[in-house]
Design a protein around this motif. Structure first.
Motif, PDB file in Angstrom:
ATOM      1  N   SER A  60     -18.166 -18.641  20.137  1.00 22.03           N
ATOM      2  CA  SER A  60     -18.028 -20.091  20.088  1.00 22.03           C
ATOM      3  C   SER A  60     -16.563 -20.470  20.153  1.00 22.03           C
ATOM      4  N   GLY A  61     -16.309 -21.647  20.711  1.00 19.05           N
ATOM      5  CA  GLY A  61     -14.952 -22.161  20.727  1.00 19.05           C
ATOM      6  C   GLY A  61     -14.616 -22.986  19.509  1.00 19.05           C
ATOM      7  N   PHE A  62     -15.588 -23.153  18.603  1.00 13.29           N
ATOM      8  CA  PHE A  62     -15.372 -23.955  17.414  1.00 13.29           C
ATOM      9  C   PHE A  62     -14.629 -23.150  16.347  1.00 13.29           C
ATOM     10  N   THR A  63     -13.866 -23.843  15.534  1.00 17.03           N
ATOM     11  CA  THR A  63     -13.198 -23.233  14.393  1.00 17.03           C
ATOM     12  C   THR A  63     -13.524 -24.020  13.135  1.00 17.03           C
ATOM     13  N   SER A  64     -13.363 -23.389  12.002  1.00 18.68           N
ATOM     14  CA  SER A  64     -13.649 -24.006  10.714  1.00 18.68           C
ATOM     15  C   SER A  64     -12.347 -24.315   9.985  1.00 18.68           C
ATOM     16  N   MET A  65     -12.321 -25.451   9.292  1.00 23.85           N
ATOM     17  CA  MET A  65     -11.167 -25.756   8.462  1.00 23.85           C
ATOM     18  C   MET A  65     -11.078 -24.776   7.300  1.00 23.85           C
ATOM     19  N   GLU A  66     -12.236 -24.336   6.806  1.00 21.77           N
ATOM     20  CA  GLU A  66     -12.275 -23.359   5.727  1.00 21.77           C
ATOM     21  C   GLU A  66     -12.239 -21.954   6.322  1.00 21.77           C
ATOM     22  N   ALA A  67     -11.623 -21.035   5.613  1.00 22.82           N
ATOM     23  CA  ALA A  67     -11.583 -19.649   6.071  1.00 22.82           C
ATOM     24  C   ALA A  67     -12.988 -19.053   6.035  1.00 22.82           C
ATOM     25  N   ASN A  68     -13.362 -18.350   7.093  1.00 23.78           N
ATOM     26  CA  ASN A  68     -14.634 -17.630   7.074  1.00 23.78           C
ATOM     27  C   ASN A  68     -14.429 -16.124   7.108  1.00 23.78           C
ATOM     28  N   GLY A  69     -13.175 -15.711   6.950  1.00 24.05           N
ATOM     29  CA  GLY A  69     -12.885 -14.297   6.884  1.00 24.05           C
ATOM     30  C   GLY A  69     -11.389 -14.050   6.760  1.00 24.05           C
ATOM     31  N   PHE A  70     -11.033 -12.772   6.649  1.00 21.68           N
ATOM     32  CA  PHE A  70      -9.627 -12.368   6.542  1.00 21.68           C
ATOM     33  C   PHE A  70      -9.396 -11.130   7.398  1.00 21.68           C
ATOM     34  N   GLU A  71      -8.200 -11.071   7.980  1.00 23.21           N
ATOM     35  CA  GLU A  71      -7.782  -9.896   8.735  1.00 23.21           C
ATOM     36  C   GLU A  71      -6.625  -9.236   8.009  1.00 23.21           C
ATOM     37  N   VAL A  72      -6.700  -7.921   7.858  1.00 23.72           N
ATOM     38  CA  VAL A  72      -5.613  -7.133   7.283  1.00 23.72           C
ATOM     39  C   VAL A  72      -5.002  -6.306   8.411  1.00 23.72           C
ATOM     40  N   GLN A  73      -3.718  -6.494   8.633  1.00 26.96           N
ATOM     41  CA  GLN A  73      -3.032  -5.849   9.745  1.00 26.96           C
ATOM     42  C   GLN A  73      -2.052  -4.785   9.260  1.00 26.96           C
ATOM     43  N   SER A 116       0.839  -1.197   0.000  1.00 31.16           N
ATOM     44  CA  SER A 116       0.000   0.000   0.000  1.00 31.16           C
ATOM     45  C   SER A 116       0.871   1.243   0.000  1.00 31.16           C
ATOM     46  N   PRO A 117       0.303   2.417  -0.332  1.00 29.60           N
ATOM     47  CA  PRO A 117       1.083   3.661  -0.262  1.00 29.60           C
ATOM     48  C   PRO A 117       1.520   4.005   1.158  1.00 29.60           C
ATOM     49  N   TRP A 118       0.973   3.311   2.165  1.00 31.08           N
ATOM     50  CA  TRP A 118       1.285   3.599   3.571  1.00 31.08           C
ATOM     51  C   TRP A 118       2.114   2.497   4.202  1.00 31.08           C
ATOM     52  N   GLY A 119       2.726   1.673   3.353  1.00 30.54           N
ATOM     53  CA  GLY A 119       3.574   0.616   3.868  1.00 30.54           C
ATOM     54  C   GLY A 119       2.938  -0.751   3.691  1.00 30.54           C
ATOM     55  N   PRO A 120       3.682  -1.812   3.949  1.00 29.08           N
ATOM     56  CA  PRO A 120       3.178  -3.169   3.752  1.00 29.08           C
ATOM     57  C   PRO A 120       2.144  -3.548   4.817  1.00 29.08           C
ATOM     58  N   LEU A 121       1.117  -4.260   4.385  1.00 31.53           N
ATOM     59  CA  LEU A 121       0.077  -4.757   5.272  1.00 31.53           C
ATOM     60  C   LEU A 121       0.064  -6.274   5.206  1.00 31.53           C
ATOM     61  N   ALA A 122      -0.182  -6.917   6.332  1.00 33.57           N
ATOM     62  CA  ALA A 122      -0.216  -8.374   6.403  1.00 33.57           C
ATOM     63  C   ALA A 122      -1.660  -8.860   6.318  1.00 33.57           C
ATOM     64  N   ILE A 123      -1.843 -10.012   5.669  1.00 36.08           N
ATOM     65  CA  ILE A 123      -3.167 -10.632   5.545  1.00 36.08           C
ATOM     66  C   ILE A 123      -3.102 -12.035   6.134  1.00 36.08           C
ATOM     67  N   ARG A 124      -4.104 -12.401   6.901  1.00 37.29           N
ATOM     68  CA  ARG A 124      -4.212 -13.779   7.372  1.00 37.29           C
ATOM     69  C   ARG A 124      -5.673 -14.187   7.397  1.00 37.29           C
ATOM     70  N   SER A 125      -5.910 -15.463   7.183  1.00 34.22           N
ATOM     71  CA  SER A 125      -7.282 -15.964   7.204  1.00 34.22           C
ATOM     72  C   SER A 125      -7.760 -16.145   8.634  1.00 34.22           C
ATOM     73  N   LEU A 126      -9.077 -16.032   8.817  1.00 37.37           N
ATOM     74  CA  LEU A 126      -9.722 -16.236  10.103  1.00 37.37           C
ATOM     75  C   LEU A 126     -10.605 -17.473  10.021  1.00 37.37           C
ATOM     76  N   HIS A 127     -10.682 -18.212  11.121  1.00 32.64           N
ATOM     77  CA  HIS A 127     -11.407 -19.483  11.112  1.00 32.64           C
ATOM     78  C   HIS A 127     -12.344 -19.655  12.305  1.00 32.64           C
ATOM     79  N   GLY A 128     -12.340 -18.701  13.235  1.00 33.40           N
ATOM     80  CA  GLY A 128     -13.178 -18.816  14.418  1.00 33.40           C
ATOM     81  C   GLY A 128     -14.562 -18.226  14.208  1.00 33.40           C
ATOM     82  N   TYR A 129     -15.469 -18.565  15.143  1.00 38.32           N
ATOM     83  CA  TYR A 129     -16.834 -18.048  15.126  1.00 38.32           C
ATOM     84  C   TYR A 129     -17.076 -17.234  16.395  1.00 38.32           C
ATOM     85  N   ALA A 130     -17.783 -16.124  16.242  1.00 35.43           N
ATOM     86  CA  ALA A 130     -18.080 -15.269  17.389  1.00 35.43           C
ATOM     87  C   ALA A 130     -18.913 -16.030  18.411  1.00 35.43           C
TER      88      ALA A 130
END
Length: 235
Positions: free
Chosen positions: A175-188, A159-173
């Motif tokens: 709940s303690g369960f997680t999904s093998m498939e990504a249900n979202g992404f976080e950009v840091q 980005s013009p403001w420096g590098p940003l990291a992306i990682r997939s998210l697998h948890g559910y709000a």
């Protein structure tokens, strides 16, 4: 006989959770400051349909057909798939963001129609998703890349403001369960969440209001690229 208070509360909570759509588990503290936008046009998805969320619209959508190739060797074959897509992200008061992407998948298959074994080799064949983003006509093209990493996906957004990291998210709000498939992404940015893209249900995009309008437009373009990603390009 009336149910015990604890049992009644447990049953009520279970009934509420059963009728509440699942949501991605957000990074700690992000929900208190994030501005959430529901997505229109993501799910159900129609070919070349624009996407909208908040003040952002992804128009001039061009979704290409998935191209397949295969190299058979006896009962073993390497199958590759690629899918291109492109769009222009617009919002009032900011230059458009032009985006071109290509997603890919590689699978090693052994066997026949009666019995077969498949191994996903995408992690060894380069990025799962590669995009070029340009914020304004005179700006340079910057990269978004996402690769298979262990049990999820990791990548980067230049980005013009420096590098940003992306990682997939697998948890559910909630709940303690997680999904093998990504249900979202976080950009840091510098290790802190700047945006979350929820890909389940109709989809949501949550932005940090500390980002200025131009930064948010650029993030919205990246969010659209992630929403359009199909990680399984098989038939």
């Amino acid at each position: 006989m009336k149910p015990l208070p604890l049992l009644a509360a447990t049953l009520a909570a279970a009934a509420l959770s059963a009728c509440t759509p699942a949501q991605v588990k957000l990074p700690a503290g992000f929900s208190e400051r994030a501005v959430a936008h529901a997505v229109s046009g993501h799910s159900p998805r129609r070919f070349n349909q624009p996407l909208h969320f908040g003040p952002y619209s992804a128009r001039r959508m061009h979704e290409g057909d998935t191209f397949h190739w295969e190299a058979p060797i006896g009962r073993t074959g390497l199958r590759g798939s690629e899918r291109p897509y492109a769009f222009t992200l617009t919002t009032l008061g900011q230059p458009p963001v032009e985006v071109q992407c290509a997603s890919r998948q590689a699978v090693l298959r052994h066997g026949d129609d009666d019995a077969s074994l498949e191994l996903d080799l995408t992690a060894f064949e380069g990025p799962l998703l590669a995009c070029g983003l340009r914020l304004g006509e005179a700006a340079p093209v910057r990269l978004l890349e996402l690769s298979v990493h262990r049990h999820g996906y990791e990548g980067r957004l230049d980005s013009p403001w420096g590098p940003l990291a992306i990682r997939s998210l697998h948890g559910y709000a909630g709940s303690g369960f997680t999904s093998m498939e990504a249900n979202g992404f976080e950009v840091q940015r510098a290790g802190e969440p700047w945006m979350v893209v929820e890909t389940i249900n109709a989809g949501r995009v949550l932005l940090d209001p500390a980002a200025d309008p131009r930064q948010q437009a650029y993030l919205a373009a990246a969010a659209t690229a992630l929403l359009l990603l199909d990680a399984d390009l098989g038939d």
